[in-house]
Design an enzyme around this catalytic site. Structure first.
Site, PDB file in Angstrom:
ATOM      1  N   HIS A 141      34.456   8.137 106.169  1.00  0.00           N
ATOM      2  CA  HIS A 141      33.959   7.145 105.525  1.00  0.00           C
ATOM      3  C   HIS A 141      34.651   5.807 105.836  1.00  0.00           C
ATOM      4  O   HIS A 141      34.107   4.756 105.296  1.00  0.00           O
ATOM      5  CB  HIS A 141      34.194   7.513 104.080  1.00  0.00           C
ATOM      6  N   ASP A 171      34.549  14.601 106.880  1.00  0.00           N
ATOM      7  CA  ASP A 171      35.058  13.282 106.412  1.00  0.00           C
ATOM      8  C   ASP A 171      36.180  13.191 107.522  1.00  0.00           C
ATOM      9  O   ASP A 171      37.241  12.520 107.091  1.00  0.00           O
ATOM     10  CB  ASP A 171      35.552  13.320 105.010  1.00  0.00           C
ATOM     11  N   SER A 254      43.153   5.670 102.657  1.00  0.00           N
ATOM     12  CA  SER A 254      42.245   6.673 103.475  1.00  0.00           C
ATOM     13  C   SER A 254      42.356   6.842 104.853  1.00  0.00           C
ATOM     14  O   SER A 254      42.235   5.707 105.429  1.00  0.00           O
ATOM     15  CB  SER A 254      40.720   6.443 103.284  1.00  0.00           C
TER      16      SER A 254
END
Length: 489
Positions: A141, A171, A254
């Site tokens: 993402h 992911d 992230s």
């Protein structure tokens, strides 16, 4: 006097006899070896006692040594500052210029739609190097919908990057930077991270998180492993087997590193699973789970997007199987094939209707957007491996790999010349998408075409007189169930 003399003489005689007897006993005992045996036993007893004492002392030393060894093992763990100092050269900041579609009305009342670029920040971990590229792992993402990517190293050197491979289902993504684009001084400043064994972790182990929190640059937080094998519900589905930590994981973290106290990467942080409503609950993809995906994606060829009129075409009409649908109907999440496009030049005889696409060339997909993003990097005529879930005779889904030679999009040239996004040419036929609810501005819907560039969804004609095509939610859901019941037989 005579009597006294007799007593003395008797005493002397007794003494001589007793002495002679004792001498005789000793001589006899020596000849029989009794004395040596006694001395030997005494000596053995002494040696035995000495050995027991030595063994006891030895055990005490061994215990002390083991204790010292255990202490050394504990002491071999680094401090937070030491872990951070050693790990920072292997952590990078990633900037993604994302495409953002903005719709609305202008000051003059006309409806306008325009696409703009919005910068988004994330993190990454350097995990390898080839002859020509530096490889960096991050979250999928972080790089999705990107027009361009750039990587900032520990020395603040900024370099352009390309997506090497993605796995939306996990992911995870691998980003590549050309070695020729990296200055020598930067190469000397950075390092490749060491992946540790997340399976060796225990609840309560101390960890350190490093990432580009809020886009401000590298920052460090610390905490412990709060729980293992956590399942987290997201909009895209359920992420399973995650590490939970109370180390602060904020937006921008992230794709960053979660490290043990030996400085090994034991997790890839995922900030989007955190919530502002809860404190002390961050999540990370364990290294044992990420390793397989990283190994697979690292072997792919780094591709750039190809011109739209040259992109490969899968030649199928598809529909997303999202989390709710998958749970309701006991189906895998992915891209459902419900019809082949007539006149397609794609050689996809290995595919079948009712197949659910889950991967393209080993890269996981969860929806049509993922599939379209990958296909945008393949040209017509190229052969790809499509992984599908196919129902067997027992009603169970079985994974299969199918080779497909991509065709040309029959609408690409017309779309390119007209600049329009045409609807499906099969509109109104038996291939009509049973999942979409028409509205006043739409005449039916055909879902999406499996090509690499266009989102061939609903065709708008501005006609508001098709009220007879309206379905309420209950009727739509009923049709939806009937369709899947038909395809699950």
């Amino acid at each position: 006097m005579k009597q006294v003399a007799k007593v003395v003489a008797s005493a002397l005689l007794f003494g001589l006899v007793a002495g002679a007897a004792m001498v005789g006993v000793n001589v006899g005992a020596q000849k029989a070896g009794v004395t040596n045996q006694i001395v030997q036993e005494a000596t053995q007893g002494s040696n035995s006692n000495t050995a027991e004492t030595s063994a006891s002392d030895s055990n005490k030393i061994a215990t002390v040594t083991n204790s010292a060894s255990s202490s050394d093992v504990t002491a071999s763990g680094k401090t937070v500052s030491e872990v951070a100092k050693e790990a920072m050269p292997s952590v990078v900041a990633i900037t993604n210029m994302m495409r953002y579609q903005q719709n609305g009305f202008s000051l003059f009342g006309s409806y306008e739609s325009q696409e703009t670029e919005v910068p988004a920040s994330g993190s990454g971990v350097i995990i390898g190097k080839t002859d020509s590229e530096l490889l960096i792992v991050t979250n999928n993402h972080v790089v999705t919908d990107s027009n361009s990517l750039s990587v900032t190293f520990v020395d603040n050197q900024n370099v352009n990057a390309e997506i090497k491979g993605t796995d939306a289902s996990q992911d995870l993504a691998v980003v590549a930077v050309k070695l020729s684009d990296i200055p020598e001084s930067t190469m000397n400043a950075i390092s490749i991270a060491t992946l540790g064994d997340s399976d060796a972790l225990s609840v309560g182990d101390q960890v350190v998180a490093i990432g580009n929190a809020l886009g401000y640059g590298q920052s460090v937080t610390t905490g412990i492993i709060s729980a293992m094998n956590r399942d987290v519900e997201t909009e895209e589905g359920t992420e399973s087997g995650l590490l939970q930590t109370d180390a602060a994981i904020n937006p921008g973290n992230s794709g960053g590193a979660l490290l043990n106290m030996q400085g090994q990467v034991i997790g890839i942080n995922v900030a989007k699973y955190s919530s502002t409503d809860v404190e002390g609950m961050g999540y990370s993809i364990p290294s044992a789970k990420a390793q397989k995906v990283i190994d697979s994606l690292s072997t792919l060829t780094t591709r750039e997007q190809v011109p739209e009129n040259e992109r490969g075409y899968l030649g199928v009409q598809v529909k997303n199987i999202d989390k709710e649908t998958a749970q309701s109907f006991g189906m895998p999440q992915g891209v459902f094939i419900y019809k082949f496009t007539e006149g397609s030049s794609a050689e996809n005889s290995g595919l079948q209707e009712k197949d659910i696409i889950t991967k393209l060339d080993g890269q996981g997909v969860t929806n049509f957007d993922d599939l379209q993003s990958l296909l945008a990097k393949y040209r017509a005529g190229e052969t790809v491996t499509v992984t599908v879930e196919r129902m067997d005779g027992t009603g169970k889904y079985v994974e299969q790999d199918v080779k497909v030679t991509l065709g040309s999009n029959p609408q690409a040239s017309s779309n390119s010349s007209s600049g329009s996004n045409n609807g499906n040419s099969q509109n109104g036929q038996s291939g009509q998408d049973p999942f979409s609810q028409p509205n006043q501005n739409q005449q039916g819907s055909n879902g999406q075409n499996g090509n690499g560039g266009n989102n061939n969804g609903n065709s708008s004609n501005g006609n508001s007189n098709d009220g007879n095509q309206q379905n309420n939610n209950d009727e739509l859901w009923k049709q939806f169930q009937q369709f899947f019941n038909q395809y699950q037989r």
